[in-house]
Scaffold this motif. Structure first.
Motif, PDB file in Angstrom:
ATOM      1  N   ALA A  53       0.809  -1.219   0.000  1.00 64.55           N
ATOM      2  CA  ALA A  53       0.000   0.000   0.000  1.00 64.55           C
ATOM      3  C   ALA A  53       0.839   1.263   0.000  1.00 64.55           C
ATOM      4  CB  ALA A  53      -0.927  -0.003   1.220  1.00 64.55           C
ATOM      5  N   PHE A  54       1.967   1.268   0.725  1.00 62.62           N
ATOM      6  CA  PHE A  54       2.664   2.526   0.983  1.00 62.62           C
ATOM      7  C   PHE A  54       4.091   2.592   0.435  1.00 62.62           C
ATOM      8  CE2 PHE A  54      -0.119   1.688   4.776  1.00 62.62           C
ATOM      9  CZ  PHE A  54      -1.172   2.473   4.326  1.00 62.62           C
ATOM     10  N   ALA A  55       4.677   1.459   0.060  1.00 64.45           N
ATOM     11  CA  ALA A  55       6.036   1.466  -0.502  1.00 64.45           C
ATOM     12  C   ALA A  55       6.207   0.289  -1.447  1.00 64.45           C
ATOM     13  CB  ALA A  55       7.068   1.417   0.622  1.00 64.45           C
ATOM     14  N   PRO A  56       5.399   0.234  -2.509  1.00 67.21           N
ATOM     15  CA  PRO A  56       5.421  -0.938  -3.394  1.00 67.21           C
ATOM     16  C   PRO A  56       6.759  -1.152  -4.091  1.00 67.21           C
ATOM     17  CG  PRO A  56       4.125   0.848  -4.353  1.00 67.21           C
ATOM     18  CD  PRO A  56       4.418   1.246  -2.950  1.00 67.21           C
ATOM     19  N   GLU A  57       7.582  -0.103  -4.155  1.00 71.11           N
ATOM     20  CA  GLU A  57       8.885  -0.247  -4.809  1.00 71.11           C
ATOM     21  C   GLU A  57       9.889  -1.002  -3.950  1.00 71.11           C
ATOM     22  OE1 GLU A  57       9.060   3.711  -2.563  1.00 71.11           O
ATOM     23  OE2 GLU A  57       7.576   2.392  -3.486  1.00 71.11           O
ATOM     24  N   LEU A  58       9.592  -1.176  -2.654  1.00 68.74           N
ATOM     25  CA  LEU A  58      10.499  -1.860  -1.744  1.00 68.74           C
ATOM     26  C   LEU A  58      10.447  -3.366  -1.937  1.00 68.74           C
ATOM     27  CD1 LEU A  58      10.209  -0.315   1.845  1.00 68.74           C
ATOM     28  CD2 LEU A  58      12.183  -0.221   0.316  1.00 68.74           C
ATOM     29  N   SER A  59      11.595  -4.002  -1.744  1.00 71.57           N
ATOM     30  CA  SER A  59      11.659  -5.450  -1.647  1.00 71.57           C
ATOM     31  C   SER A  59      12.196  -5.787  -0.261  1.00 71.57           C
ATOM     32  CB  SER A  59      12.588  -6.022  -2.720  1.00 71.57           C
ATOM     33  OG  SER A  59      12.764  -7.408  -2.531  1.00 71.57           O
ATOM     34  N   ILE A  60      11.410  -6.570   0.517  1.00 75.24           N
ATOM     35  CA  ILE A  60      11.829  -6.957   1.861  1.00 75.24           C
ATOM     36  C   ILE A  60      11.769  -8.476   1.930  1.00 75.24           C
ATOM     37  CG2 ILE A  60      11.560  -6.523   4.330  1.00 75.24           C
ATOM     38  CD1 ILE A  60       9.811  -4.148   3.698  1.00 75.24           C
ATOM     39  N   PRO A  61      12.809  -9.167   1.478  1.00 74.14           N
ATOM     40  CA  PRO A  61      12.763 -10.628   1.403  1.00 74.14           C
ATOM     41  C   PRO A  61      12.731 -11.277   2.776  1.00 74.14           C
ATOM     42  CG  PRO A  61      14.962  -9.814   0.886  1.00 74.14           C
ATOM     43  CD  PRO A  61      14.073  -8.613   0.962  1.00 74.14           C
TER      44      PRO A  61
END
Length: 337
Positions: A53-61
């Motif tokens: 919702a707020f940081a779709p560009e992030l990847s947090i594996p």
């Protein structure tokens, strides 16, 4: 080598997931170049909902305990037994708040992370889950076997540690003892040194109005506080007081002191939060703009946001991540000391 800092999610029904992904987005350049490493610990579904919702560009594996971790990673705190809805109090959310802290403490004790940065939890949800603590500070003390921790709030040059915190006001006078005051002074002095202040000057706020007014308003400041300060000064600390509570924070803000030791929760919290909350005069609405909570006296580093779970705005995208970013920066400073 830069070690990860653990960010514990707190109550996943609150604003914790939102401010975590926003903070990670704000710190993305440092995560990319490896000068900062973060391990988020908590509820995977809540984090993914906030990320999308707020940081779709992030990847947090997602990672496991035994693996090497990328600069930004996520560790699931436990098995998800029931759905968690933003803004809704539940024992399941309280259970995850506890599990995240428990994992973080064990990782810090093992040296896998350099410190803990905690998002807010809800005390009612925590207790409903069977974990009977007044808050993070008491839970961390129990998990690490420490009996004498101290709360330090920081907002710019406003640094305030506390002799007492979560207790009834009527119980404060008997808890203001020479041993407790001296512990708070020593831990505050060390924290200021770790934050780069070479010769800290600490003021002690009086317990009673006008520092007791010569005994007319109580004798604790005369019989207990003043002699403890005198002993600390003889031992080489720069300490002034007891200074009346209605002026000591003005002097702190003016730079006359590096920190104030407050006697009870509201005496210390009100001035810091008054400056840390931004109020829009046109609408009368406010948000938590700044402020960090640091726990002193633990065998692990712990910093935190200086605000609550804000269930009323959870999931709406309007929570500010600034306090969390500042808490991360303080944890970095203390880990490097």
């Amino acid at each position: 080598m830069t070690r990860h800092l653990a960010i514990t999610m707190g109550d996943p029904a609150g604003i914790g997931p939102e401010i975590i992904v926003k903070a990670c987005r704000a710190l993305a350049p440092r995560l990319a170049d490896g000068t900062l490493k973060l391990l988020v610990i908590g509820h995977g579904s809540a984090l993914e909902r906030a990320r999308a919702a707020f940081a779709p560009e992030l990847s947090i594996p997602a990672v496991a305990l035994g693996n090497d971790w990328p600069a930004l990673a996520f560790l699931q705190a436990g098995e998800e037994a029931a759905p968690i809805e933003a803004g809704v109090l539940s024992s399941e959310a309280g259970r995850f708040a506890y599990l995240a802290i428990e994992h973080g403490v064990r990782l810090a004790q093992a040296g896998r992370v350099g410190g803990l940065v905690t998002a807010p939890l809800n005390k009612e949800a925590l207790n409903n889950a069977g974990h009977h603590y007044a808050g993070h500070t008491e839970m961390l003390a129990d998990l690490t076997g420490v009996k004498g921790s101290v709360m330090l709030l920081a907002h710019g040059n406003m640094r305030v540690s506390h002799v007492t915190t979560h207790c009834a006001l009527e119980d404060v006078p008997r808890r203001v003892t020479p041993a407790r005051i001296r512990l708070v002074l020593d831990l505050t002095h060390k924290a200021l040194r770790d934050l780069g202040i070479a010769a800290p000057h600490i003021a002690v706020a009086a317990l009673n109005p006008h520092a007791g007014e010569g005994g007319l308003f109580g004798r604790q400041d005369i019989d207990v506080v003043a002699p403890t300060i005198a002993e600390a000064v003889r031992d080489g600390l720069r300490v002034t007081g007891p200074v009346p509570g209605d002026t000591v924070f003005v002097k702190l803000r003016a730079g006359q002191f590096d920190a104030v030791v407050a006697m009870y929760h509201d005496q210390g919290h009100i001035p810091v939060k008054l400056l840390g909350f931004h109020v829009d005069p046109a609408t009368g609405k406010w948000d938590a703009l700044s402020g960090v909570n640091i726990t002193l006296g633990l065998p692990v580093i712990r910093t935190s946001v200086d605000h609550g779970t804000a269930f009323d705005i959870a999931g709406q995208g309007i929570a500010s991540e600034r306090s969390l970013v500042e808490a991360i920066e303080y944890a970095e400073q203390l880990a490097a000391a």
